[in-house]
Write an enzyme that holds these catalytic residues in place. Structure first.
Site, short mmCIF file in Angstrom:
data_model
loop_
_atom_site.label_atom_id
_atom_site.label_comp_id
_atom_site.label_asym_id
_atom_site.label_seq_id
_atom_site.Cartn_x
_atom_site.Cartn_y
_atom_site.Cartn_z
N LYS A 16 -10.17 0.21 -2.76
CA LYS A 16 -10.14 -0.08 -1.33
C LYS A 16 -10.47 1.16 -0.53
O LYS A 16 -9.63 2.05 -0.39
CB LYS A 16 -8.75 -0.61 -0.94
CG LYS A 16 -8.58 -0.84 0.56
CD LYS A 16 -7.22 -1.44 0.91
CE LYS A 16 -7.01 -1.48 2.41
NZ LYS A 16 -5.67 -1.92 2.81
N ASP A 50 0.86 -1.18 0.00
CA ASP A 50 0.00 0.00 0.00
C ASP A 50 0.90 1.23 0.00
O ASP A 50 1.52 1.55 1.01
CB ASP A 50 -0.90 0.02 1.24
CG ASP A 50 -2.00 -1.05 1.17
OD1 ASP A 50 -1.77 -2.08 0.52
OD2 ASP A 50 -3.07 -0.85 1.78
N LYS A 81 -6.82 3.25 -3.49
CA LYS A 81 -7.28 3.21 -2.11
C LYS A 81 -7.55 4.62 -1.64
O LYS A 81 -6.80 5.54 -1.96
CB LYS A 81 -6.20 2.52 -1.27
CG LYS A 81 -6.41 2.51 0.23
CD LYS A 81 -5.34 1.65 0.93
CE LYS A 81 -5.33 1.87 2.42
NZ LYS A 81 -4.26 1.14 3.11
#
Lengths: 286, 334
Positions: free
Chosen positions: B270, B166, B234
């Site tokens: 996400k 991430d 995300k």
């Protein structure tokens, strides 16, 4: 010219706020003589769930206050109730169909009951707790502690006094309460919530539901996050089933009581919602 | 670079219409139509009103658990905390063996070895019932470090066994209009995700929408992240408020949908941070299904970044299973 009446909408009291029932339902409340008084919110199981969540969130703060401070807060309720005596006398008289004198007597007794339980707040631990005998250089002390969230089915045949008599003792030790008011006479209880909201009682410590105890009580009895249930006003319900539900999660249970003496003031109503913690502590090492 | 990466890269350049310079990216990203903020928020609010009951709700709850990246991103994280997080991810509800495991655990890069060790044989592709290890990298959460440090951070986590990375974009550069720099950084981090055996860790690009200020910026950043090759976009780090919101997630899903129509490729989304209740999570499922289709409700295309959501979902599951309300005493304290 006649003035247009402004009828009051009675709502629930959850987490220090006055929401309508999540279900949107209301039911008609009639006076003892059968005339229409008001619409009250008819709480659903989800309102009960929200009330328990609010009560759980308030446990830390309320049980963390000093006993002396809790006594002061409970006494403050009596003070505010005294200031609104006339309103409560008229509401009790409407709801129960009794004379003004009888309603006044009931309101006075309810106020006195707050004072009586307020006095116990910083005293019950001395009576219910104990210094235990030991055979060594240390202390062994048992102290009562609040159990957590208490669900109460208020007496159904009394509008104010029964409600107060069931509510006040559960608060003394530092528990938070979800209480289901009398189904047929809920209005004084909701008016009391306005007193609670403007006194020093933190939001969520008292949560008042109106509606059908037969519908709500099973959800409270089986709720895993409720620590105790007072079935004082559940005499007309299937209270054996409620006790069995409560036993599933090891709740403390008080049995139904009937008649005018239901929930009579007693130290045992305070200690019923406490757990005894026993600790040891060294004496001075010198 | 592998052939697919080269193809992807060339297609992105074709979409942009030239090299990935600030000027070309600016021309492309600012050519995207603006966002109708009121319409977006109303659409999101409308999707949030669906009533999901009984069997649908049971399905949704299990699916939510299977989409969660069980997360701990605290300065106070210890190997012990990571081990208990892993135990929770593998067996969310020890009292109920039918409860699925979460998709992944998400930890800081230095905690990856402990997560890998604790997972043992449970580690694997979440599409096949395994639990993956995701690591935040590139100077998370602020992203304020030199590119060399960010790449080392990423390569370190991948070498330690992270299955997913991430990364945070450089919001400062993005807001200053230096889109080329943000693009190049994502491409470089994607390259750093490669393992020695030629496979690659999945890259999630964190836009930190709470710092992008406008919906238009969120849309541009989403395009930028996808063009640069992110496998996932995300919403947030969870360290900035507001974190994930339904309108922002809907907006990102729309970009993903448009990318799919344009290229046939599927990019994941996400939302992370601030999703604490099952009720909220179900709203996200509805939004995904209505925007990009139910096929997106799978761990390789949709995740929740959450730490406290799992417990609320477990309480709801217990309520459905037992018929009475459960309480926080019946789930773990994380």
């Amino acid at each position: 010219m006649t003035r247009l009446a402004v009828p009051k909408t009675y709502k629930l009291y959850i987490g220090g706020k006055f929401p309508r029932s999540e279900s949107g339902r209301v039911y008609e409340v009639a006076s003892a003589s059968g005339s229409f008084l008001a619409n009250a919110a008819q709480a659903s199981r989800k309102d009960a769930r929200d009330a328990v969540a609010a009560a759980r969130a308030a446990v830390g703060g309320w049980s963390g206050t000093t006993a002396y401070n809790r006594g002061q807060v409970l006494y403050r309720i009596a003070e505010l109730l005294e200031g609104r005596r006339a309103q409560f006398v008229s509401e009790v008289a409407d709801a129960e169909g009794v004379t003004t004198a009888a309603a006044t007597a009931q309101v006075d007794t309810a106020i006195d009951r707050w004072v009586w339980y307020a006095g116990w707040a910083d005293k019950y631990a001395q009576v219910a707790g104990n210094g235990n005998p030991v055979a060594g250089p240390y202390f062994n002390i048992s102290v009562p502690e609040p159990t957590g969230v208490v669900a109460v089915i208020a007496p159904q045949d009394s509008s104010l006094l029964g409600f107060v008599s069931a509510l006040a003792p559960a608060l003394v030790a530092g528990n938070t309460v979800v209480i289901v008011a009398s189904q047929s006479m809920p209005l004084p209880a909701i008016s009391l919530s306005e007193v609670l909201a403007t006194s020093d009682v933190p939001g969520g410590v008292v949560n008042i539901l109106t509606g059908s105890p037969a519908e709500i009580a099973p959800w409270l009895a089986s709720h895993a996050d409720v620590n105790a249930i007072d079935l004082v006003g559940a005499g007309d319900l299937d209270w054996v089933a409620l006790q069995i539900d409560a036993a599933e999660t090891l709740k403390r249970v008080l049995a139904p009581e009937n008649g005018p003496d239901a929930a009579a003031p007693a130290l045992s109503r305070i200690t019923a919602f406490t757990e005894t913690k026993t600790v040891w502590h060294t004496k001075g090492l010198l | 670079m592998t052939l697919t990466q080269i193809v992807q890269g060339e297609r992105s350049l074709a979409v942009i219409g030239g090299e990935a310079t600030d000027a070309n990216l600016r021309r492309y990203l600012h050519g995207i139509p603006g966002v109708d903020a009121v319409g977006l928020e109303q659409r999101a609010a409308g999707l949030g009103t669906r009533s999901i009951k009984t069997t649908s709700k049971a399905w949704a709850l299990d699916r939510i658990i299977g989409l969660i990246d069980q997360t701990t991103l605290e300065g106070a994280d210890t190997p012990g905390k990571v081990r208990s997080l892993v135990a929770k991810a593998v067996t969310p509800d020890p009292a109920d063996p039918t409860c699925p495991s979460t998709a992944a655990v998400c930890v800081y890069g230095d905690m990856v070895p402990f997560a890998v060790e604790a997972l043992g044989s449970a580690r694997g592709d979440p599409e096949k019932g395994g639990v993956a290890v995701a690591a935040v990298a590139t100077a998370f959460p602020s992203g304020r470090a030199s590119l060399a440090v960010k790449l080392a951070d990423t390569a370190d986590a991948v070498a330690a066994g992270a299955d997913e990375i991430d990364m945070v974009i450089d919001r400062g550069a993005f807001l200053a209009g230096r889109y080329g720099m943000v693009y190049d950084e994502i491409v470089a981090v994607k390259e750093a995700c490669r393992r020695t055996d030629g496979t690659s860790a999945h890259l999630k690009v964190i836009l930190e929408t709470g710092e992008l200020n406008t919906y238009d910026n969120v849309r541009r950043a989403s395009w930028l992240g996808i063009l640069a090759g992110g496998d996932f976009i995300k919403t947030s780090t969870g360290k900035v408020a507001p974190a994930a919101t339904l309108p922002v997630t809907l907006l990102m899903l729309e970009v993903v949908r448009d990318w799919r129509r344009m290229t046939g490729e599927r990019v994941g989304v996400k939302p992370a941070g601030g999703i604490r209740s099952s009720k909220d999570a179900i709203k996200y499922l509805v939004t995904v299904a209505e925007t990009v289709g139910e096929e997106w409700l799978t761990p390789s295309l949709f995740r929740f970044g959450a730490s406290s959501l799992t417990n609320d979902v477990l309480l709801q599951r217990q309520k459905l299973a037992t018929g009475h309300y459960s309480g926080p005493d019946y789930v773990t304290i994380d």
